[in-house]
Structures are given as structure tokens and as C-alpha cells.
Design an enzyme around this catalytic site. Structure first.
Site, PDB file in Angstrom:
ATOM      1  N   LYS A   1     -28.331   6.142  67.320  1.00 59.43           N
ATOM      2  CA  LYS A   1     -26.883   6.081  67.499  1.00 59.43           C
ATOM      3  C   LYS A   1     -26.633   5.380  68.826  1.00 59.43           C
ATOM      4  CE  LYS A   1     -26.871  10.666  67.139  1.00 59.43           C
ATOM      5  NZ  LYS A   1     -25.841  10.922  66.173  1.00 59.43           N
ATOM      6  N   ARG A   2     -25.368   5.046  69.108  1.00 60.22           N
ATOM      7  CA  ARG A   2     -25.070   4.468  70.413  1.00 60.22           C
ATOM      8  C   ARG A   2     -25.558   5.416  71.510  1.00 60.22           C
ATOM      9  NH1 ARG A   2     -21.960  -0.346  70.748  1.00 60.22           N
ATOM     10  NH2 ARG A   2     -22.121   0.055  72.973  1.00 60.22           N
TER      11      ARG A   2
ATOM     12  N   LYS B   1     -23.652  12.137  73.535  1.00 61.20           N
ATOM     13  CA  LYS B   1     -24.597  12.247  72.405  1.00 61.20           C
ATOM     14  C   LYS B   1     -25.930  12.852  72.862  1.00 61.20           C
ATOM     15  CE  LYS B   1     -22.485   8.278  70.051  1.00 61.20           C
ATOM     16  NZ  LYS B   1     -22.025   8.685  68.715  1.00 61.20           N
TER      17      LYS B   1
HETATM   18  C1  F58 Z   1     -17.062   6.948  66.036  1.00 58.72           C
HETATM   19  N1  F58 Z   1     -16.402   6.169  67.031  1.00 58.72           N
HETATM   20  C2  F58 Z   1     -17.178   8.406  66.442  1.00 58.72           C
HETATM   21  N2  F58 Z   1     -16.184   4.265  68.299  1.00 58.72           N
HETATM   22  O1  F58 Z   1     -17.816   8.497  67.692  1.00 58.72           O
HETATM   23  C3  F58 Z   1     -18.002   9.125  65.379  1.00 58.72           C
HETATM   24  O2  F58 Z   1     -18.055  10.487  65.660  1.00 58.72           O
HETATM   25  C4  F58 Z   1     -17.360   8.914  64.015  1.00 58.72           C
HETATM   26  O3  F58 Z   1     -18.194   9.399  63.015  1.00 58.72           O
HETATM   27  C5  F58 Z   1     -17.121   7.436  63.760  1.00 58.72           C
HETATM   28  O4  F58 Z   1     -16.362   6.865  64.806  1.00 58.72           O
HETATM   29  C6  F58 Z   1     -16.376   7.202  62.471  1.00 58.72           C
HETATM   30  O5  F58 Z   1     -15.258   8.030  62.389  1.00 58.72           O
HETATM   31  C7  F58 Z   1     -16.840   4.924  67.307  1.00 58.72           C
HETATM   32  O6  F58 Z   1     -17.763   4.426  66.686  1.00 58.72           O
HETATM   33  C8  F58 Z   1     -16.505   3.044  68.778  1.00 58.72           C
HETATM   34  O7  F58 Z   1     -17.448   2.398  68.366  1.00 58.72           O
HETATM   35  C9  F58 Z   1     -15.641   2.510  69.870  1.00 58.72           C
HETATM   36  C10 F58 Z   1     -14.949   1.265  69.414  1.00 58.72           C
HETATM   37  C11 F58 Z   1     -14.115   0.710  70.546  1.00 58.72           C
HETATM   38  C12 F58 Z   1     -14.937   0.438  71.768  1.00 58.72           C
HETATM   39  C13 F58 Z   1     -15.661   1.680  72.211  1.00 58.72           C
HETATM   40  C14 F58 Z   1     -16.498   2.250  71.077  1.00 58.72           C
END
Ligand code: F58
Length: 795
Positions: A527-528, A533
Site C-alpha cells: 500500500k502507499r 498505515k
Molecule cells: C483511499 N484514499 C483511502 N487517497 O485511504 C482508502 O482507505 C480507501 O479504501 C480508498 O481511498 C478508496 O476509498 C486514497 O487513495 C489518495 O490516493 C489521495 C489522492 C489525492 C492526493 C493524496 C492521496
């Protein structure tokens, strides 16, 4: 289609579309030829879908997302068309393994992580369900950076997925919109008219997305920025060649890179421009389509749904009001109500730093009319629901979450827990004013890519046991439960996992030069990289375990390989330090002659969709260890469970629901709950207390602090050690002891392979609910209020 039909089509494209003689074709040519042959099979269902949607006057769903993390498309299309066997045979005839051809495709990394991948799963599910829908986003020239490690540190290089011709897209030079920025607002005939100063062109590129069994295809329409003027001829003629192409360079910057660094003012401005660019083009495109069919704007909410994937397209609220009021003359209040009828917003995070806010100065400079409309929206809302705390404009900033909330008729969270927390925290006031607006839609993942495509061994086993209905109706996996008392079934389940692990072992050996034992437990966190996390909790546990094995090398240790994957944002210093620490720990542990047969650590570089497809089917244990209350949902957690990897995890995001579905005995729970985390933080010295209470933790932290993992460079990882023993906002130390306990339970459970396989198979059998088809049905029923355009029989 027979394999010889497909082979003929491939050879036809090789010759006539690509101009290559088979004798001289390289893998890329074969991949392009196969893609074009497969694309031909998609075109008819794609056109039929469009015709059906027009004829049926169906409501259309538009999914607006800054990210679509689609990965490779060829295998997915082949799988959904039911052509996998045929393609294998065709390439056997041609003397080239299909897998070689498939793995030649670049991975389209048009997203950062879960949010972007969710959008890709949703678009596929909407096609599989035959719902008229379109994904709108940006055609980034460079997706997420490529990651490599140099002496354990993350290095970023630009990604160039468009270097080779993109086989799937159709350029649409005729589908263009002029997008303005800046300028001023003037009054003309009693109406406000925005006169932008700068502008550029948004041009569409369409990619068809074929659904399961090829019944329906929707479009992913990505916008590319082009200059209004290619170059300045006067400047060119006067010899100033660089300045002559400046307009082109400036315009193209908009769709050049996925999420540029927004820590600088220029970066922030570029990001807001990207957001407006794709949102404005998408709204105009959808309105054009609506107006080609209907002439009453009041019908808009019945015929059009716009889903905002996070706040990134939240400027859609004021822009739609502007299009309806300023450009089409609807009275302001009606324009606001009509826009709200079409718009809904999905929230993906409660982290305050991730909730977008734009300085009023910036918004006023780039989008002066939108700022005025936001003021009107706030005023209209305040008149209806007086509460100053619920405004979109506050303290010189535009709060995009509040704006999206006010302008959406529904606001959804992405797991049950996240939705509850939204009500209690970020949108507390707005929720009180609009108690019916927030709803839950727990995320899901597409079974076509994440089981059928990624895990053919498991898929064959499932289909042999319960038939193939599960691919389109994942809850049928529950039918596997009756097979779990059959030792033969569990043996085959174990064999499938073992086969996937062996494939991974071979791949890691070839690509990283690291030898892994397929009998060891593969414990995976992909994951990121982010503090919440808690990859650092995982590596601390690895350090403590290593120390314990060294103390007692002859004990009965369960062999384990800890596998990490993930990218850190280029500007996120602490996340990069975590990567560096993990790599340094890996170097020491893997070289230890005493412990390395029991414990290895591998950080695979450049984690992406393709690597996830390789890793998840080969995993034994899924690490979902975020600080409770911080992970909105997670979707990786669902992919692991479906592929028979039990979770070790906290009560966070969708872990809660996964545990409910698979059963508490089949999930390794540890850690504080979200309210317990909040209470713990109230103790200023929570980390010191946790360290004092657990000598294992203290010793592991000492090793981080001294030069154990940084020979000759003591202090290299002191930043992490100081953070953890001091502020420790993400309560790593306070959860360590319970995490250690749960990991030892995992060891014991894994040592009983019969019991473990049963638990793994139960995870698969009970995870059918986590299909993105189920999520999409939820959105259709509760938000978009529409449904499929075809019945189950295809009519
Ligand atoms: C993710 N957010 C959540 N954001 O962290 C995760 O829990 C969830 O399952 C997923 O969304 C889908 O609902 C996420 O991936 C980003 O990647 C951001 C986008 C904008 C820039 C910073 C990161």
C-alpha cells in the site's frame, strides 16, 4: 471466435495496422496486434451499449475522478470477453507464450493508490452490470513516478506509459472544449458573464471498458490539455523559438503529471487548474449529451448523475450552477437545486491535511465567477440552515469538503466505521443540519481482475466446485463452505496457493536475486507508505522477532518472509525514512546466517497494479495494521481475503466488516479501537509508557536508534526512533505489544497447515460481499436511483 479466427485477426493487424512482417515482429508488435484484435471484439458491444442507452433514455452515471488506476488492460479485456483459452491457443500456434505478450503492456499508473484503483474497479463493475456510465478523468502523460532504491533510499523517475502507442484509446479531435482561467466577471443584460483571460483546450481520448461476458461496454473519457494556439508565429519568425512554443508548453503542463507536488504555491495552482480543467470539460460534455436528447433542464437530475470521487472535482458544484444560471438562464435558486439533484460526493479520508482547502485569493484569481457563486451557495445554504460553522468559505479559504457536501444530495463514506466517524468529526455540523445526507457505501473490488484474472489456479478450483456463476455474482462463493470438510478440496486449495507462491519465488529470484522458501509464511504489506498505515510497526515487529530468534536460534520458529511494497510521496520525508529503514533492516536480516532461514524481509520496488496481481494470490497473511480511525476503508484488505489470505489487523476501515463476514476466528485482531486511540493520546507520554512496559519494544527501538541497521552511520534512523519514543501520533508503540501477541498467534496457526488452509479457504468463501458489483448496486439504489439498461438475459 475460434483460435484460428483470433490468430488471423492478429496477423491481419500485424500486417495492415502496424505494417510489420511476422518474421520481424517483436513482442511489442504482437502485443499491439493482439490488443487491436481484441479491441475489434469490444467495438460492437460498445456501440450497441451507446445505442441502447439513447434508445432507452436511461439515466447516465458520470464518475468524475482525478485518478483511474487502471493498470494493464489487455488481459482484463480478454478475460471479460471469455477469450483467455482462445488467446492461449492462438499464441501457441504463433509460437509465443501468451504471458510474454501480456506482460509487455505498460501499467497505466494514472492514480496514487486506493482511490484511483476504486474508480477503475467501479467503471468495470458498471460495465459488467450494464449500467450506462462514463468515467471522466485526466489523460496524464506521466502517471505515478517509477520507484527504485539506491542504497535503500527511494529514487523517483518519471513514468512514461505513453512512450509506446496506447492500444486502447481512440483520439477524439472533434470532442474539444475551451476551458478558461482568470479574467473578470462583467454584467451584461443584467447577467453575470465570466470573461476568462487565459484558456486552453480539453480534448477527449476514449477507452472502452468491457464488462463481464462482453455484454456491455462503457467509456473512460480522459481529457488531454492542448493549447488554443499551437505556437506564436510572430515570435517564431523573429527567431525566438523557445518563447514561440511557450503557450503549448504551458497548456500541456496541465495534463502532464499526476498530482504534481503541491507543497509550493505553483504546485497548488497547477493542481486547482487540473481539477477545474477536467471537471469543466466533463460537465460540458455531459450537458451537451443531455441537450441532444432533452430540452427541459429540470429533467437533468432524472437523467444525469455526477459522482464526485473525493473533493478533487468539487468545483463541479459552482461550475454546474454557472452553466445552468449564467449560460442557460435558470434562476439562481433553481440552478443550485438542479445541480444538487445531480451531484453526490464520496469522501475517502478524515485526515485533516488531506481535506482540500484553497485560498480565496487563488480561487478568486483563477476562477473569479466561481468564487462569487460559492458565496451565493453559502448564502443560500445559510438562509435555509443558519449555522456559520457549516459554510464552505471560512477564514480566507474555500473548504472543498464542505462545498461538496452542501452541493451534493448524498455524501457517502466508504466503510461503515468511516461513515460513522464522518458524522462525528469532519462533517459533524453539516450532518446535524442534514441528517439524511450522509450514507455508507462500503468499497468493493472487481472479481474479474482480482480473482479470475490474477489467480487462475484458485479460480479453476472454485469453478470446479461451484460452477462459474461466482464471477458475475460473487456471493455465490459462500457455496464453497460445504466443500471445506472435503480434505481433497483443501488439498487443492493448498496446492493452488503453493503454485502461486512458487511463481512468486521464481520471479523474486529472477528480478531481485533473493532466494525465498515457498514453505515460509508470506506476510505481505502492500500500500502507499504513510505513517497512519504503520509500515514502521511491521518492521519494528520484524526487528524484535529477529532479536528473539538470535537469542534462541534452536526454538521452533515458524519461517516467515515479510514482503513490503509501496511508494512514498516524493515530498513526504518521514515516509521515505520508513522505506530506508525497511531496506536497511532487510539487508542485515537477510545476510544473517543464523536467522535468515526463519525470517527474511523483502521490499519490492515500484509497487503497482501488476505487482499487486502477482503478490496477492501468493500471500498467506494480509497486513492491515493502520491506526484505528485513520484508514477510510482499504480495498487491498478485500483482495487478500478473497484470495485466501487471512488478515492481521486493527478495527479500522473495512477490516471491521471483513472480520464480521469471515468470522472472528478467522481474523487476527489486535490493537486499540478508534475511541481508545483518542483516549490514549490524551496521555502525553503514551509512547514512553508503552516502551517502559515492553522490553522487547525498547530493545527493537534501541536497534533502530544505534547503528545496528546503519553500519558506520549511527543516527541514520534516529528520526524514526525519536518520533516513536516521543510524539508517536499514530500510537505505534502503544499497539506494539498486542501486535506482537497477535503475530505469535499467527505463527502457531500457520504451523498447523491443515487448520490454516481451512481458515484461508473460509476467507475466500465468506468474502463475496466485497465485490464492487455490490458497491455499485448500493450507489445505484441509494444515490443515483437508476439501474442496468439490460436485463439478466441481455435484453
Ligand atoms: C483511499 N484514499 C483511502 N487517497 O485511504 C482508502 O482507505 C480507501 O479504501 C480508498 O481511498 C478508496 O476509498 C486514497 O487513495 C489518495 O490516493 C489521495 C489522492 C489525492 C492526493 C493524496 C492521496
Amino acid at each position: 471466435m475460434t483460435s484460428s479466427d483470433l490468430r488471423d485477426s492478429i496477423l491481419h493487424h500485424l500486417k495492415y495496422s502496424l505494417g510489420k512482417d511476422a518474421a520481424h515482429a517483436v513482442t511489442q508488435d504482437w502485443r499491439m496486434a493482439l490488443s487491436l484484435a481484441v479491441r475489434d471484439r469490444i467495438t460492437d458491444p460498445w456501440f450497441d451499449a451507446t445505442r441502447t442507452a439513447y434508445a432507452g433514455q436511461n439515466k447516465r452515471v458520470y464518475y468524475l475522478s482525478m485518478e483511474f488506476l487502471i493498470g494493464r488492460l489487455l488481459q482484463d479485456a480478454i478475460v471479460n470477453l471469455g477469450l483467455l483459452e482462445t488467446a492461449h491457443e492462438a499464441f501457441t500456434d504463433l509460437g509465443l507464450p501468451l504471458d510474454t505478450v501480456l506482460s509487455n503492456e505498460p501499467d497505466a499508473a494514472l492514480g496514487n493508490g486506493g482511490l484511483g484503483r476504486l474508480a477503475a474497479c467501479f467503471i468495470e463493475s458498471l460495465s459488467s452490470l450494464a449500467v450506462p456510465a462514463m468515467g471522466y478523468g485526466i489523460r496524464y502523460e506521466h502517471g505515478l513516478f517509477k520507484q527504485s532504491f539506491v542504497q535503500g533510499r527511494q529514487i523517483e523517475a518519471p513514468e512514461d506509459w505513453l512512450q509506446q502507442t496506447h492500444a486502447w484509446e481512440f483520439e477524439r479531435p472533434e470532442s474539444t472544449y475551451h476551458i478558461g482561467f482568470g479574467g473578470r466577471v462583467v454584467q451584461k443584460d443584467g447577467r453575470s458573464v465570466w470573461e476568462p483571460e487565459d484558456g486552453l483546450i480539453a480534448q477527449a481520448y476514449d477507452t472502452p471498458v468491457i464488462g463481464w461476458k462482453g455484454r456491455w461496454a462503457n467509456t473512460l473519457r480522459l481529457w488531454s490539455a492542448k493549447p488554443t494556439q499551437i505556437f506564436d508565429l510572430d515570435r517564431f519568425n523573429s527567431g525566438d523559438y523557445i518563447a514561440a512554443s511557450a503557450p503549448e508548453t504551458l497548456a500541456r503542463t496541465i495534463s502532464r503529471v499526476l498530482y504534481p507536488d503541491d507543497t509550493t504555491p505553483q504546485g497548488k495552482e497547477l493542481r486547482l487548474k487540473q481539477e477545474f480543467f477536467f471537471t469543466a470539460a466533463s460537465l460540458r460534455d455531459a450537458l451537451r449529451r443531455f441537450e441532444s436528447e432533452y430540452d427541459d433542464l429540470h429533467l437533468l437530475p432524472q437523467k444525469v448523475a455526477f459522482q464526485l470521487n473525493d473533493t478533487h472535482p468539487a468545483i463541479a458544484g459552482p461550475e454546474l450552477v454557472r452553466l445552468l444560471h449564467d449560460e442557460r438562464g435558470l434562476p439562481m435558486d433553481e440552478a443550485i437545486a438542479t445541480a444538487r439533484g445531480c451531484l453526490a460526493y464520496t469522501n475517502h479520508t478524515l485526515l485533516p491535511e488531506a481535506l482540500e482547502r484553497w485560498p480565496v485569493e487563488l480561487m478568486g484569481r483563477l476562477l473569479p465567477r466561481h468564487l462569487q457563486i460559492i458565496e451565493r451557495i453559502d448564502a443560500a445554504h445559510a438562509a435555509e440552515k443558519p449555522d456559520r460553522r457549516a459554510n464552505a468559505l471560512e477564514d480566507g479559504e474555500v473548504k472543498m469538503g464542505e462545498l461538496a457536501f452542501i452541493m451534493g444530495h448524498k455524501v457517502n463514506g466508504v466503510s461503515a466505521l468511516h461513515t460513522d466517524l464522518m458524522k462525528q468529526t469532519v462533517f459533524k455540523e453539516l450532518h446535524r443540519l442534514h441528517p439524511d445526507r450522509i450514507i455508507n457505501q462500503t468499497n468493493g473490488v472487481t472479481p474479474r481482475r482480482w480473482v479470475l484474472g490474477a489467480n487462475p489456479r484458485l479460480s479453476t478450483l472454485i469453478t470446479d466446485a461451484i460452477g462459474d456463476g461466482w464471477v458475475g455474482d460473487l456471493e455465490q462463493l459462500s457455496g464453497l463452505e460445504t466443500h471445506l470438510d472435503d480434505a481433497g478440496f483443501l488439498d487443492r486449495f493448498a496446492a493452488a496457493k503453493r503454485g502461486n507462491k512458487t511463481d512468486l519465488v521464481d520471479w523474486v529470484q529472477r528480478n531481485q536475486g533473493i532466494a525465498l522458501d515457498p514453505d515460509a509464511m508470506f506476510d505481505v504489506q502492500i500500500k502507499r507508505i504513510h505513517e497512519y498505515k504503520r509500515q514502521h510497526l511491521n518492521i519494528l515487529e520484524a526487528i524484535a522477532l529477529w532479536q528473539e530468534i538470535r537469542d534462541n536460534p534452536n526454538a521452533d520458529w515458524t519461517p516467515r518472509v515479510k514482503i513490503f511494497g509501496g511508494k512514498a510521496a516524493p515530498g513526504y520525508v518521514f515516509a521515505k525514512e520508513i522505506i530506508h529503514l525497511i531496506n536497511d533492516v532487510a539487508a542485515v536480516l537477510n545476510a544473517d546466517p543464523v536467522t535468515s532461514k526463519y525470517l527474511k524481509v523483502v521490499f519490492l520496488p515500484n509497487y503497482n497494479v501488476t505487482l499487486a496481481e502477482r503478490l496477492i494470490p501468493a500471500s498467506d497473511l494480509s497486513e492491515q495494521i493502520s491506526t484505528a480511525g485513520k484508514e477510510a476503508s482499504g480495498t487491498g484488505n478485500m483482495k487478500f481475503a478473497l484470495n485466501g489470505a487471512p488478515t492481521i489487523g486493527t478495527l479500522d476501515g473495512a477490516n471491521v466488516e471483513i472480520r464480521e463476514h469471515v468470522g472472528t476466528d478467522n481474523f487476527f485482531l489486535f490493537g486499540m479501537t478508534a475511541p481508545e486511540v483518542d483516549a490514549r493520546r490524551e496521555l502525553g507520554d503514551h509512547a514512553a509508557q508503552a516502551i517502559a512496559a515492553d522490553p522487547r519494544l525498547a530493545r527493537a527501538l534501541d536497534a533502530v536508534r544505534d547503528d545496528t541497521f546503519a553500519p558506520g552511520d549511527p543516527g541514520r534512523h534516529a528520526g524514526i526512533a525519536e518520533n516513536l519514543s516521543g510524539h508517536d501520533y499514530f500510537v505505534v508503540c502503544s499497539d506494539f505489544t498486542d501486535y506482537w501477541r497477535a503475530q505469535r498467534e499467527v505463527d502457531a496457526a500457520y504451523a498447523d497447515q491443515g487448520g490454516w488452509m481451512r481458515m484461508a479457504a473460509l476467507n475466500t468463501a465468506r468474502s463475496g460481499w466485497f465485490s464492487s458489483d455490490r458497491s455499485m448496486r448500493g450507489y445505484l439504489a441509494d444515490i443515483w436511483r437508476t439501474g442496468p439498461a439490460l436485463g439478466a438475459d441481455g435484453e
